[in-house]
Design an enzyme around this catalytic site. Structure first.
Site, PDB file in Angstrom:
ATOM      1  N   GLY A   1      25.999  32.186  51.684  1.00  0.00           N
ATOM      2  CA  GLY A   1      26.521  32.898  50.520  1.00  0.00           C
ATOM      3  C   GLY A   1      27.263  34.147  50.967  1.00  0.00           C
TER       4      GLY A   1
ATOM      5  N   GLU B   1      30.593  25.592  40.660  1.00  0.00           N
ATOM      6  CA  GLU B   1      31.772  26.048  41.421  1.00  0.00           C
ATOM      7  C   GLU B   1      32.904  25.031  41.391  1.00  0.00           C
ATOM      8  OE1 GLU B   1      31.695  28.992  41.983  1.00  0.00           O
ATOM      9  OE2 GLU B   1      29.551  29.382  41.884  1.00  0.00           O
TER      10      GLU B   1
ATOM     11  N   GLY C   1      29.531  35.544  48.412  1.00  0.00           N
ATOM     12  CA  GLY C   1      30.003  36.047  47.121  1.00  0.00           C
ATOM     13  C   GLY C   1      28.821  36.209  46.187  1.00  0.00           C
ATOM     14  N   SER C   2      28.949  35.653  44.990  1.00  0.00           N
ATOM     15  CA  SER C   2      27.921  35.883  43.969  1.00  0.00           C
ATOM     16  C   SER C   2      26.543  35.355  44.365  1.00  0.00           C
ATOM     17  CB  SER C   2      28.348  35.250  42.640  1.00  0.00           C
ATOM     18  OG  SER C   2      28.581  33.877  42.819  1.00  0.00           O
TER      19      SER C   2
HETATM   20  C1  BEZ Z   1      29.140  32.594  47.441  1.00  0.00           C
HETATM   21  O1  BEZ Z   1      29.105  32.483  48.640  1.00  0.00           O
HETATM   22  O2  BEZ Z   1      28.374  33.325  46.867  1.00  0.00           O
HETATM   23  C2  BEZ Z   1      30.134  31.835  46.702  1.00  0.00           C
HETATM   24  C3  BEZ Z   1      31.410  31.794  47.178  1.00  0.00           C
HETATM   25  C4  BEZ Z   1      32.346  31.098  46.485  1.00  0.00           C
HETATM   26  C5  BEZ Z   1      32.007  30.450  45.336  1.00  0.00           C
HETATM   27  C6  BEZ Z   1      30.722  30.515  44.871  1.00  0.00           C
HETATM   28  C7  BEZ Z   1      29.780  31.217  45.538  1.00  0.00           C
END
Ligand code: BEZ
Length: 179
Positions: free
Chosen positions: A9, A87, A11-12
Site C-alpha cells: 500500500g 479500484e 496510497g489510501s
Molecule cells: C494504495 O496503495 O493504497 C492504493 C494505490 C492505488 C489504488 C488503491 C490503493
C-alpha cells in the site's frame, strides 16, 4: 516463505485498510515513484470533474516507500477480489518485488494505474495538480482530505516524499486563499 500473500500500500491503503491482515511492515519497491497522475472519477472526483490520486511511475533511480500487509491465507483471494472491485477505475494489480524494512525481499502485489487506462491524466505542473485536488470531491470524500491524509500518514511513518509534501502545501495555500 511459500504461499504468503503480501499487498503493498502506497496510497489510501496505508491509512484505510478495511481488510484483515496478519502483519504490517514498512516496505519499499525499487524503481518506482509515487505520483498524483491518476484521475479519480469514482472516489475523489466525478466523471465531469475528476480528482487526482496516486499511482506508481517507473523511475529506475527511485524507491517508493509504503506499507506491506500479509493477508490471511484463508481470506486473501476474497480480500483481493473486494479491492479489485474498489479500484476498478483504471488500476491493474501486477506482482512485484517488495523490500521489507528488515531487508527481506518478498513477492507481493499492488495497484498500479498504467498510462493506457481511460482515467489516466499523467504529468502536469504541481500548481495545476494542486488546483485540481483543491476543488475535486467524490463519493469517498474530498480530494483535499485524501492528500492531507496521505501526507500525514507518510509523516507518521517518517517517509519523505517531496512530491506529496509539496502538493499538500500548495493545496493548503490555494484553499486558504479562497476562503
Ligand atoms: C494504495 O496503495 O493504497 C492504493 C494505490 C492505488 C489504488 C488503491 C490503493
Amino acid at each position: 516463505m511459500k504461499n504468503e500473500t503480501w499487498l503493498f500500500g502506497y496510497g489510501s491503503i496505508m491509512w484505510k485498510t478495511g481488510f484483515n491482515f496478519e502483519n504490517r511492515e514498512l516496505c519499499h519497491v525499487k524503481g518506482w515513484t509515487r505520483r498524483f497522475w491518476q484521475g479519480s472519477t469514482d472516489h475523489r472526483g466525478t466523471p465531469e470533474f475528476p480528482g487526482r490520486v496516486v499511482t506508481l511511475i517507473e523511475s529506475a533511480s527511485e524507491h517508493c516507500w509504503g506499507t506491506a500487509y500479509r493477508l490471511p491465507a484463508s481470506d486473501a483471494n476474497n480480500i483481493l477480489e473486494d479491492l479489485d472491485y474498489r479500484e476498478k477505475g483504471g488500476y491493474d494489480r501486477p506482482d512485484l518485488s517488495l523490500t521489507l524494512d528488515s531487508g527481506r525481499t518478498i513477492a507481493g502485489t499492488t495497484y498500479i494505474a498504467q498510462p493506457r487506462n481511460h482515467n489516466y491524466l499523467g504529468e502536469s505542473s504541481l500548481e495545476d495538480i494542486a488546483r485540481q485536488i483543491s476543488f475535486s470531491s467524490g463519493p469517498s470524500g474530498s480530494n483535499k482530505e485524501y492528500i492531507l491524509k496521505l501526507h500525514q500518514t507518510l509523516e507518521q511513518y517518517d517517509i519523505q516524499d517531496d512530491h506529496v509534501a509539496t502538493l499538500a502545501q500548495l493545496v493548503l495555500k490555494q484553499t486558504e486563499s479562497t476562503l
